[in-house]
Design a protein around this motif. Structure first.
Motif, mmCIF file in Angstrom:
data_model
loop_
_atom_site.group_PDB
_atom_site.id
_atom_site.type_symbol
_atom_site.label_atom_id
_atom_site.label_comp_id
_atom_site.label_asym_id
_atom_site.label_seq_id
_atom_site.Cartn_x
_atom_site.Cartn_y
_atom_site.Cartn_z
ATOM 1 N N PRO A 112 0.814 -1.222 0.000
ATOM 2 C CA PRO A 112 0.000 0.000 0.000
ATOM 3 C C PRO A 112 0.846 1.271 0.000
ATOM 4 O O PRO A 112 0.457 2.285 -0.592
ATOM 5 C CB PRO A 112 -0.828 -0.099 1.276
ATOM 6 N N SER A 113 2.003 1.222 0.641
ATOM 7 C CA SER A 113 2.876 2.397 0.657
ATOM 8 C C SER A 113 3.366 2.742 -0.743
ATOM 9 O O SER A 113 3.357 3.911 -1.141
ATOM 10 C CB SER A 113 4.079 2.153 1.565
ATOM 11 N N VAL A 114 3.784 1.744 -1.484
ATOM 12 C CA VAL A 114 4.257 1.976 -2.849
ATOM 13 C C VAL A 114 3.120 2.467 -3.736
ATOM 14 O O VAL A 114 3.304 3.382 -4.550
ATOM 15 C CB VAL A 114 4.909 0.700 -3.427
ATOM 16 N N ILE A 115 1.937 1.882 -3.587
ATOM 17 C CA ILE A 115 0.777 2.338 -4.364
ATOM 18 C C ILE A 115 0.511 3.815 -4.087
ATOM 19 O O ILE A 115 0.318 4.612 -5.012
ATOM 20 C CB ILE A 115 -0.474 1.485 -4.028
ATOM 21 N N PHE A 116 0.495 4.196 -2.809
ATOM 22 C CA PHE A 116 0.230 5.590 -2.467
ATOM 23 C C PHE A 116 1.331 6.515 -2.986
ATOM 24 O O PHE A 116 1.041 7.570 -3.572
ATOM 25 C CB PHE A 116 0.084 5.769 -0.948
ATOM 26 N N LEU A 117 2.582 6.141 -2.777
ATOM 27 C CA LEU A 117 3.684 7.017 -3.195
ATOM 28 C C LEU A 117 3.755 7.171 -4.710
ATOM 29 O O LEU A 117 4.015 8.272 -5.202
ATOM 30 C CB LEU A 117 5.013 6.497 -2.643
ATOM 31 N N THR A 118 3.518 6.096 -5.460
ATOM 32 C CA THR A 118 3.531 6.238 -6.927
ATOM 33 C C THR A 118 2.335 7.047 -7.403
ATOM 34 O O THR A 118 2.441 7.791 -8.373
ATOM 35 C CB THR A 118 3.555 4.875 -7.626
ATOM 36 N N PHE A 120 0.925 9.480 -5.641
ATOM 37 C CA PHE A 120 1.160 10.857 -5.221
ATOM 38 C C PHE A 120 2.264 11.535 -6.033
ATOM 39 O O PHE A 120 2.088 12.649 -6.522
ATOM 40 C CB PHE A 120 1.503 10.888 -3.725
ATOM 41 N N PHE A 121 3.407 10.873 -6.188
ATOM 42 C CA PHE A 121 4.543 11.509 -6.843
ATOM 43 C C PHE A 121 4.589 11.298 -8.350
ATOM 44 O O PHE A 121 4.966 12.195 -9.097
ATOM 45 C CB PHE A 121 5.865 11.010 -6.232
ATOM 46 N N LEU A 122 4.219 10.123 -8.814
ATOM 47 C CA LEU A 122 4.321 9.819 -10.247
ATOM 48 C C LEU A 122 3.001 9.965 -10.982
ATOM 49 O O LEU A 122 2.941 9.791 -12.189
ATOM 50 C CB LEU A 122 4.867 8.397 -10.441
ATOM 51 N N LYS A 123 1.934 10.256 -10.241
ATOM 52 C CA LYS A 123 0.599 10.435 -10.819
ATOM 53 C C LYS A 123 0.130 9.190 -11.574
ATOM 54 O O LYS A 123 -0.523 9.276 -12.611
ATOM 55 C CB LYS A 123 0.539 11.653 -11.750
ATOM 56 N N THR A 124 0.487 8.014 -11.042
ATOM 57 C CA THR A 124 0.081 6.752 -11.657
ATOM 58 C C THR A 124 -1.406 6.543 -11.422
ATOM 59 O O THR A 124 -1.917 6.794 -10.339
ATOM 60 C CB THR A 124 0.868 5.582 -11.036
ATOM 61 N N LYS A 125 -2.086 6.066 -12.446
ATOM 62 C CA LYS A 125 -3.517 5.797 -12.336
ATOM 63 C C LYS A 125 -3.709 4.295 -12.140
ATOM 64 O O LYS A 125 -3.172 3.488 -12.874
ATOM 65 C CB LYS A 125 -4.224 6.259 -13.595
ATOM 66 N N TYR A 126 -4.491 3.936 -11.133
ATOM 67 C CA TYR A 126 -4.746 2.538 -10.826
ATOM 68 C C TYR A 126 -6.206 2.214 -11.058
ATOM 69 O O TYR A 126 -7.079 3.046 -10.858
ATOM 70 C CB TYR A 126 -4.371 2.224 -9.378
#
Length: 157
Positions: A112-118, A120-126
């Motif tokens: 979950p930390s990696v999902i949130f950080l990507t 937030f910072f990389l604007k990745t869409k999930y």
């Protein structure tokens, strides 16, 4: 409505299988680190060497077979490799001082930390499937905590 035939395809099953295999390897590293430490053996770098040999053989073999050029300059890969070796050294060293439950908790919480950080910072869409996977991971995390508390309560009586 979600169609289960769309979810349970070959790509999903292979990803699930590979994820479980990776989890097994991480847990094995934590267990072997604790066991080696208990016996007085301190070799975190040697313990991680098989991971790097397999990575070099498999990924390097795929890159050679596909005849693909590197996406960045070679010295970036060397620098990243050095950072990764040191980080892996610290992780294996930390495994020597903790329990398997703590290792599993850290492993489950990193997703979950990696999902949130990507996000937030990389604007990745999930999509929904990724969040469903994270929810299953967090549910497993909660079950591990409750089972550990329940086992500790049983052993003290």
């Amino acid at each position: 409505m979600v169609n289960f035939n769309e979810i349970w395809n070959k790509k999903t099953l292979v990803g699930l299988g590979l994820g479980q295999f990776l989890s097994l390897l991480i847990t094995s590293t934590g267990f072997s680190s604790s066991e080696l430490s208990r016996r007085g053996i301190n070799a975190p770098t040697s313990q991680s060497m098989l991971n790097y040999v397999l990575l070099a053989l498999i990924y390097g073999g795929i890159m050679i077979y596909r005849r693909q050029a590197l996406k960045a300059k070679w010295y970036y890969y060397v620098l990243l490799g050095l950072v990764d070796v040191e980080a892996n050294f610290l992780v294996v060293k930390a495994y020597q001082y903790t329990s398997i439950t703590s290792v599993m908790l850290l492993d489950c919480w990193s997703i979950p930390s990696v999902i949130f950080l990507t996000w937030f910072f990389l604007k990745t869409k999930y999509r929904f499937r990724k969040f469903a996977g994270v929810a299953i991971c967090v549910a497993g995390l909660v079950l591990v905590v409750f089972s550990d508390v329940h086992a500790a309560g049983r052993s003290s009586k």
